[in-house]
Design a protein around this motif. Structure first.
Motif, PDB file in Angstrom:
ATOM      1  N   GLY A   1     -11.872 -17.503   2.322  1.00 13.16           N
ATOM      2  CA  GLY A   1     -11.464 -17.806   0.954  1.00 13.16           C
ATOM      3  C   GLY A   1     -10.024 -18.289   0.876  1.00 13.16           C
ATOM      4  O   GLY A   1      -9.706 -19.219   0.126  1.00 13.16           O
ATOM      5  N   ILE A   2      -9.152 -17.668   1.651  1.00  6.68           N
ATOM      6  CA  ILE A   2      -7.743 -18.082   1.671  1.00  6.68           C
ATOM      7  C   ILE A   2      -7.623 -19.504   2.209  1.00  6.68           C
ATOM      8  O   ILE A   2      -6.895 -20.336   1.645  1.00  6.68           O
ATOM      9  N   LEU A   3      -8.340 -19.805   3.277  1.00  2.00           N
ATOM     10  CA  LEU A   3      -8.269 -21.166   3.824  1.00  2.00           C
ATOM     11  C   LEU A   3      -8.818 -22.192   2.839  1.00  2.00           C
ATOM     12  O   LEU A   3      -8.232 -23.261   2.662  1.00  2.00           O
ATOM     13  N   TRP A   4      -9.937 -21.871   2.188  1.00  2.00           N
ATOM     14  CA  TRP A   4     -10.477 -22.786   1.171  1.00  2.00           C
ATOM     15  C   TRP A   4      -9.470 -23.000   0.045  1.00  2.00           C
ATOM     16  O   TRP A   4      -9.319 -24.110  -0.465  1.00  2.00           O
ATOM     17  N   ALA A   5      -8.775 -21.934  -0.341  1.00  2.00           N
ATOM     18  CA  ALA A   5      -7.814 -22.036  -1.446  1.00  2.00           C
ATOM     19  C   ALA A   5      -6.643 -22.951  -1.097  1.00  2.00           C
ATOM     20  O   ALA A   5      -6.020 -23.520  -1.992  1.00  2.00           O
TER      21      ALA A   5
ATOM     22  N   ALA B   1      -2.922 -28.011  10.630  1.00  2.00           N
ATOM     23  CA  ALA B   1      -2.187 -28.090   9.364  1.00  2.00           C
ATOM     24  C   ALA B   1      -2.753 -27.111   8.336  1.00  2.00           C
ATOM     25  O   ALA B   1      -1.995 -26.439   7.624  1.00  2.00           O
ATOM     26  N   LEU B   2      -4.067 -27.010   8.258  1.00  2.00           N
ATOM     27  CA  LEU B   2      -4.693 -26.086   7.313  1.00  2.00           C
ATOM     28  C   LEU B   2      -4.343 -24.641   7.646  1.00  2.00           C
ATOM     29  O   LEU B   2      -3.980 -23.853   6.768  1.00  2.00           O
ATOM     30  N   LEU B   3      -4.434 -24.262   8.921  1.00  2.00           N
ATOM     31  CA  LEU B   3      -4.090 -22.893   9.319  1.00  2.00           C
ATOM     32  C   LEU B   3      -2.625 -22.592   9.016  1.00  2.00           C
ATOM     33  O   LEU B   3      -2.299 -21.519   8.496  1.00  2.00           O
ATOM     34  N   ALA B   4      -1.738 -23.519   9.345  1.00  2.00           N
ATOM     35  CA  ALA B   4      -0.313 -23.305   9.087  1.00  2.00           C
ATOM     36  C   ALA B   4      -0.038 -23.192   7.595  1.00  2.00           C
ATOM     37  O   ALA B   4       0.713 -22.314   7.155  1.00  2.00           O
ATOM     38  N   ARG B   5      -0.658 -24.051   6.799  1.00  2.00           N
ATOM     39  CA  ARG B   5      -0.473 -24.028   5.344  1.00  2.00           C
ATOM     40  C   ARG B   5      -0.966 -22.712   4.757  1.00  2.00           C
ATOM     41  O   ARG B   5      -0.297 -22.082   3.945  1.00  2.00           O
ATOM     42  N   GLY B   6      -2.161 -22.291   5.177  1.00  2.00           N
ATOM     43  CA  GLY B   6      -2.722 -21.038   4.672  1.00  2.00           C
ATOM     44  C   GLY B   6      -1.896 -19.838   5.091  1.00  2.00           C
ATOM     45  O   GLY B   6      -1.639 -18.938   4.281  1.00  2.00           O
ATOM     46  N   HIS B   7      -1.460 -19.818   6.335  1.00  2.00           N
ATOM     47  CA  HIS B   7      -0.665 -18.689   6.838  1.00  2.00           C
ATOM     48  C   HIS B   7       0.669 -18.613   6.109  1.00  2.00           C
ATOM     49  O   HIS B   7       1.134 -17.530   5.736  1.00  2.00           O
ATOM     50  N   GLN B   8       1.295 -19.753   5.902  1.00  2.00           N
ATOM     51  CA  GLN B   8       2.597 -19.787   5.234  1.00  2.00           C
ATOM     52  C   GLN B   8       2.484 -19.338   3.778  1.00  2.00           C
ATOM     53  O   GLN B   8       3.355 -18.630   3.275  1.00  2.00           O
ATOM     54  N   ALA B   9       1.415 -19.712   3.103  1.00  2.00           N
ATOM     55  CA  ALA B   9       1.273 -19.431   1.677  1.00  2.00           C
ATOM     56  C   ALA B   9       0.678 -18.062   1.371  1.00  2.00           C
ATOM     57  O   ALA B   9       0.827 -17.564   0.256  1.00  2.00           O
ATOM     58  N   SER B  10       0.017 -17.447   2.322  1.00  2.00           N
ATOM     59  CA  SER B  10      -0.714 -16.209   2.057  1.00  2.00           C
ATOM     60  C   SER B  10      -0.028 -14.974   2.644  1.00  2.00           C
ATOM     61  O   SER B  10       0.020 -14.811   3.869  1.00  2.00           O
ATOM     62  N   PRO B  11       0.450 -14.078   1.785  1.00  2.00           N
ATOM     63  CA  PRO B  11       1.014 -12.825   2.298  1.00  2.00           C
ATOM     64  C   PRO B  11      -0.009 -12.021   3.100  1.00  2.00           C
ATOM     65  O   PRO B  11       0.347 -11.356   4.069  1.00  2.00           O
ATOM     66  N   THR B  12      -1.267 -12.097   2.719  1.00  2.00           N
ATOM     67  CA  THR B  12      -2.323 -11.363   3.435  1.00  2.00           C
ATOM     68  C   THR B  12      -2.449 -11.865   4.867  1.00  2.00           C
ATOM     69  O   THR B  12      -2.502 -11.067   5.812  1.00  2.00           O
ATOM     70  N   LEU B  13      -2.507 -13.183   5.064  1.00  2.00           N
ATOM     71  CA  LEU B  13      -2.607 -13.721   6.419  1.00  2.00           C
ATOM     72  C   LEU B  13      -1.347 -13.412   7.218  1.00  2.00           C
ATOM     73  O   LEU B  13      -1.434 -13.078   8.404  1.00  2.00           O
ATOM     74  N   ARG B  14      -0.181 -13.519   6.586  1.00  2.00           N
ATOM     75  CA  ARG B  14       1.061 -13.227   7.313  1.00  2.00           C
ATOM     76  C   ARG B  14       1.133 -11.760   7.725  1.00  2.00           C
ATOM     77  O   ARG B  14       1.640 -11.440   8.797  1.00  2.00           O
ATOM     78  N   ARG B  15       0.622 -10.873   6.892  1.00  2.00           N
ATOM     79  CA  ARG B  15       0.662  -9.439   7.193  1.00  2.00           C
ATOM     80  C   ARG B  15      -0.298  -9.077   8.331  1.00  2.00           C
ATOM     81  O   ARG B  15       0.013  -8.255   9.173  1.00  2.00           O
ATOM     82  N   ARG B  16      -1.469  -9.701   8.375  1.00  2.00           N
ATOM     83  CA  ARG B  16      -2.498  -9.340   9.357  1.00  2.00           C
ATOM     84  C   ARG B  16      -2.464 -10.136  10.646  1.00  2.00           C
ATOM     85  O   ARG B  16      -2.862  -9.634  11.694  1.00  2.00           O
ATOM     86  N   TYR B  17      -2.046 -11.407  10.570  1.00  2.00           N
ATOM     87  CA  TYR B  17      -2.202 -12.312  11.715  1.00  2.00           C
ATOM     88  C   TYR B  17      -0.880 -12.938  12.119  1.00  2.00           C
ATOM     89  O   TYR B  17      -0.022 -13.216  11.289  1.00  2.00           O
ATOM     90  N   LEU B  18      -0.761 -13.191  13.421  1.00  2.00           N
ATOM     91  CA  LEU B  18       0.392 -13.917  13.933  1.00  2.00           C
ATOM     92  C   LEU B  18       0.343 -15.356  13.437  1.00  2.00           C
ATOM     93  O   LEU B  18      -0.738 -15.874  13.121  1.00  2.00           O
ATOM     94  N   PRO B  19       1.490 -16.038  13.382  1.00  2.00           N
ATOM     95  CA  PRO B  19       1.463 -17.445  12.980  1.00  2.00           C
ATOM     96  C   PRO B  19       0.561 -18.245  13.915  1.00  2.00           C
ATOM     97  O   PRO B  19       0.484 -17.945  15.114  1.00  2.00           O
ATOM     98  N   PRO B  20      -0.118 -19.242  13.383  1.00  2.00           N
ATOM     99  CA  PRO B  20      -0.980 -20.063  14.245  1.00  2.00           C
ATOM    100  C   PRO B  20      -0.142 -20.763  15.318  1.00  2.00           C
ATOM    101  O   PRO B  20       1.039 -21.017  15.133  1.00  2.00           O
ATOM    102  N   ALA B  21      -0.802 -21.068  16.420  1.00  2.00           N
ATOM    103  CA  ALA B  21      -0.137 -21.782  17.516  1.00  2.00           C
ATOM    104  C   ALA B  21       0.408 -23.103  17.009  1.00  2.00           C
ATOM    105  O   ALA B  21      -0.044 -23.632  16.003  1.00  2.00           O
ATOM    106  N   GLY B  22       1.339 -23.691  17.768  1.00  2.00           N
ATOM    107  CA  GLY B  22       2.034 -24.922  17.370  1.00  2.00           C
ATOM    108  C   GLY B  22       1.149 -26.132  17.161  1.00  2.00           C
ATOM    109  O   GLY B  22      -0.047 -26.028  16.953  1.00  2.00           O
TER     110      GLY B  22
END
Length: 111
Positions: free
Chosen positions: A27-31, A76-97
């Motif tokens: 859902g976060i990635l779709w958003a 780009a989608l993973l980086a965008r979602g990770h950067q914008a979502s506190p939930t993803l940042r709290r649970r997951y490491l930043p996506p690879a380069g």
């Protein structure tokens, strides 16, 4: 259609995975998907240290000269979602380069 397999690695200090976590990640990635991504479908599964994702992208026809390949769009989608979502940042490491040089087009099977 192009398919990209990728993962988000769980932070060591993150709490154990919960029921519904994969649906929340999807859902976060779709958003955070944008039309230029050409995202058509996402599926995922949970492992103890990561969430595995299959991202399906529409293949533009004809391919514009400036079109980004599916690996670039996935990164780009993973980086965008990770950067914008506190939930993803709290649970997951930043996506690879950045995606590598083969990211500009589909892989071809070797004969």
């Amino acid at each position: 259609m192009d398919c990209v397999y990728t993962s988000l690695r769980r932070r060591p200090e993150a709490p154990p995975a919960e029921a519904g976590e994969v649906a929340e990640v999807l859902g976060i990635l779709w958003a955070h998907a944008i039309p230029e991504d050409g995202l058509e479908h996402i599926s995922g599964s949970l492992d103890k240290d990561r969430v595995d994702l299959l991202l399906y992208f529409l293949s533009p026809r004809p391919v514009p000269p400036a079109a980004r390949g599916p690996l670039h769009r996935a990164a780009a989608l993973l980086a965008r979602g990770h950067q914008a979502s506190p939930t993803l940042r709290r649970r997951y490491l930043p996506p690879a380069g950045e995606a590598g040089p083969q990211a500009d087009g589909p892989r071809r099977a070797k004969a």
